[in-house]
Design an enzyme around this catalytic site. Structure first.
Site, short mmCIF file in Angstrom:
data_model
loop_
_atom_site.label_atom_id
_atom_site.label_comp_id
_atom_site.label_asym_id
_atom_site.label_seq_id
_atom_site.Cartn_x
_atom_site.Cartn_y
_atom_site.Cartn_z
N SER A 76 -40.49 -11.01 -7.24
CA SER A 76 -41.65 -10.45 -6.60
C SER A 76 -42.47 -9.87 -7.69
O SER A 76 -42.92 -10.11 -8.55
CB SER A 76 -41.23 -9.65 -5.39
OG SER A 76 -42.22 -9.51 -4.46
N HIS B 111 -38.70 -14.96 1.59
CA HIS B 111 -38.91 -14.17 0.53
C HIS B 111 -37.87 -13.78 -0.15
O HIS B 111 -37.77 -13.60 -1.49
CB HIS B 111 -40.02 -13.06 0.63
CG HIS B 111 -40.38 -12.52 -0.52
ND1 HIS B 111 -41.32 -12.76 -1.40
CD2 HIS B 111 -40.39 -10.98 -0.99
CE1 HIS B 111 -41.60 -12.10 -2.46
NE2 HIS B 111 -40.95 -11.03 -2.13
#
Length: 281
Positions: free
Chosen positions: A120, A257
């Site tokens: 991320s 995610h």
């Protein structure tokens, strides 16, 4: 904000191996770097950079999966956990420059193959750190980028300016351990400034291509993504190939995610294979 490519990306001049008279490299390493499974003679080291709101212990399980062939070196950003008394850094360029200095010192004292892995926010940061180290003459064995759009595929987002409730709703929607922890009000109060600062660093980051016709990086780039990640599409993950003159791979795993929470062992096998030259396990 200082644009990271409006300045020379190299580790600042005037240091031999990143040292100068005003810094204590070993003390800075102790602040920034964590080794959960030290290896006396690893084939390579993998520097692991956490996501927005994350911290070094997130990579403890991956460190175990990589050991002993590959030694994981997890990064602890300022302003959280045992560094909570230090100011947060909401500028990705500043964070990259500071971390590149620390790693340059480490590599002077402990030479050998090394790669970078970021998830991320950590993926963008790892990219900028790799640029600085390569420009300073370091050879990066590989860049693993996870759960993040390529630098040239960033979206215009302003979540860091949102009300607390909206920011928390977005974070909870990504899944992972953090979503469960953020049900605790005490944890929320401690975590919100960190999450907002990290989100600001990502959303105010502006990519600028390398000058001339060359690619941003020389090292291989391995992009990793979850098939149901709302933050990055497969097309956006695939555009990482445009940022290197080295090899490129794209690997998709089932999940959101934080798909890597369920695929730590698989990621460890993939990373070991790429960094040691062995076959895929």
């Amino acid at each position: 904000m200082t644009n990271p490519v409006d300045q020379d990306l190299r580790v600042p001049a005037g240091r031999e191996g990143g040292r100068d008279g005003g810094r204590d490299p070993q003390a800075e390493r102790r602040l920034w770097l964590r080794r959960y499974h030290p290896s006396p003679d690893p084939a390579a080291r993998l520097v692991c950079l956490p996501h927005s709101g994350g911290a070094a212990p997130y990579f403890r399980a991956l460190s175990e999966a990589l050991s002993p062939a590959v030694e994981a070196v997890a990064v602890q950003y300022p302003g959280r956990q045992d560094r909570r008394t230090e100011p947060l850094v909401g500028d990705l360029g500043e964070l990259a420059t500071r971390l590149a200095e620390v790693l340059d010192d480490l590599l002077t004292d402990e030479p050998g193959p090394f790669a970078l892995f970021g998830h991320s926010m950590g993926a963008l940061l790892a990219f900028e750190v790799a640029r600085r180290l390569e420009q300073d003459g370091r050879e990066v064995a590989g860049l693993f980028v996870s759960g993040m759009r390529a630098p040239s595929a960033q979206r215009n987002e302003w979540l860091h300016l949102a009300e607390d409730a909206e920011l928390l709703r977005e974070v909870r929607g990504l899944g992972g351990t953090e979503a469960r922890l953020l049900e605790d009000e005490e944890i929320v109060r401690a975590a919100l400034p960190v999450i907002r600062s990290d989100t600001r660093a990502v959303e105010t980051y502006h990519y600028r291509a390398a000058s001339g016709a060359g690619a941003d990086l020389r090292c291989p780039v391995i992009a990793l993504t979850g098939t149901e990640d709302p933050r990055v599409t497969p097309v956006e993950a695939g555009t990482w190939r445009d940022h290197t003159s080295g090899g490129f791979e794209l690997h998709a795993f089932p999940g959101d995610h934080f798909y890597l929470n369920a695929f730590t062992a698989a990621l460890g096998r993939l990373m070991r294979a790429r960094l040691t030259g062995g076959p895929d396990e």
